[in-house]
Design a protein around this motif. Sequence first.
Motif, short mmCIF file in Angstrom:
data_model
loop_
_atom_site.label_atom_id
_atom_site.label_comp_id
_atom_site.label_asym_id
_atom_site.label_seq_id
_atom_site.Cartn_x
_atom_site.Cartn_y
_atom_site.Cartn_z
N TRP A 215 1.30 -4.38 9.49
CA TRP A 215 1.19 -3.37 8.44
C TRP A 215 0.70 -3.97 7.13
O TRP A 215 0.00 -3.31 6.35
CB TRP A 215 2.54 -2.69 8.21
N PHE A 216 1.06 -5.24 6.87
CA PHE A 216 0.71 -5.86 5.60
C PHE A 216 -0.79 -5.99 5.42
O PHE A 216 -1.28 -6.08 4.28
CB PHE A 216 1.37 -7.24 5.48
N ALA A 217 -1.57 -6.02 6.51
CA ALA A 217 -3.02 -6.14 6.39
C ALA A 217 -3.61 -4.95 5.64
O ALA A 217 -4.64 -5.07 4.97
CB ALA A 217 -3.65 -6.26 7.77
N LEU A 218 -2.95 -3.80 5.75
CA LEU A 218 -3.41 -2.59 5.09
C LEU A 218 -2.54 -2.21 3.89
O LEU A 218 -2.91 -1.32 3.11
CB LEU A 218 -3.44 -1.43 6.09
N GLY A 282 -3.41 -13.06 2.87
CA GLY A 282 -3.73 -12.03 1.90
C GLY A 282 -2.57 -11.30 1.25
O GLY A 282 -2.79 -10.41 0.43
N LEU A 283 -1.32 -11.64 1.59
CA LEU A 283 -0.20 -10.97 0.96
C LEU A 283 -0.15 -11.28 -0.53
O LEU A 283 -0.31 -12.44 -0.94
CB LEU A 283 1.12 -11.40 1.61
N VAL A 284 0.05 -10.27 -1.35
CA VAL A 284 0.17 -10.44 -2.80
C VAL A 284 1.60 -10.06 -3.20
O VAL A 284 2.02 -8.92 -3.02
CB VAL A 284 -0.83 -9.55 -3.57
N GLU A 285 2.35 -11.03 -3.73
CA GLU A 285 3.73 -10.77 -4.12
C GLU A 285 3.80 -10.46 -5.61
O GLU A 285 3.35 -11.25 -6.45
CB GLU A 285 4.61 -11.96 -3.78
N LEU A 286 4.33 -9.32 -5.94
CA LEU A 286 4.40 -8.87 -7.32
C LEU A 286 5.57 -9.52 -8.04
O LEU A 286 6.58 -9.88 -7.43
CB LEU A 286 4.54 -7.35 -7.36
#
Length: 333
Positions: A215-218, A282-286
Amino acid sequence: MKKKIHILLLVFAVTGILPLSGLTIKMGSLFPEGTEWDRTLKRIAQDWKEITDGRVVLKIYPGGIAGTEEDMVRKMRIGQLDAAVMTIVGMNKIVSDSLVFSLPFLIRNDDELDFALSELTPMLDDDFNEKGFVPLLWSKSGWINFFSSQKVYVPDDLRKTKMGVDTGEQGMIEAFKALKFNVIPLSMNDTLMGLQSGMIDTVYTAPMGAAAYQWFALAPYRNPMEFMPVIGGIVISERTWRKIPPKYHEQMMEAVREAGEAFYLESEKINRDALDVMRKNGLVELDISDSQLGLWHDLFKDGYWMIVGEGKPVSQDVFDQVQARLNQYRAGQ
């Protein structure tokens, strides 16, 4: 001699205690066969066999063979299944007050979660017993985060998204809707398709779920706040539990408790590994500030009335008890 045999059979029939021939306990599980979690269940089976000198045989039905959690609860009620490994979704199908431990932000960190599991879950044991079940274990498996296709820092950001919520979580669906979030009910199996089609652009799940289902890819933006704990457990029908001599009960439960620690350690490892993999892909952690986190706490604290109260999944009395004990615990820290 025949008279003695008849008396023994009568005793077994009345007490429900297993005879020397033994008892096979059928346990349903959603854990895929061959996973570390599944192997831990098999260790429980081996421990129970040794503890009871072979009189109790635990047979595991892994990977959802026994059906969904709701199916497993139904099968335990009619005697087709004896025990099951469940998330809070399944526990809620037996005692709806179980949801109190998954209310967003009510439990805020691992220390509070450990306190809740050891000191507060026992208050529901009698409720499970009244429904014909015995909780052998309450377990933890990490925390839920939001994963989205756009940055979500505060509740108003989330309101701009289309959030997929599992169709089995009706209480959460209604709660999110009442808080003005745009909720799209979807089964877990349809979530990836929903992300691909644009039907949804946000999910809430543990890191292991976001990675395993891709799911994280999208939805590559992760809000790291601990929204709610992932809680589950192992339950057995009281009817089956009574068939086992009480002298074995404590040792059998201790074997399950040890397995619970193994479940947690494995879950922690999988969540860590999942985050590592997603970060490399590609995960971006806020970065969430305290003031932004406070907006979430205030919103959901004021929104508990949607799930708590007369005619709601969580009774006011149980909620008040849990909240009061948590406040006492925090005051003592």
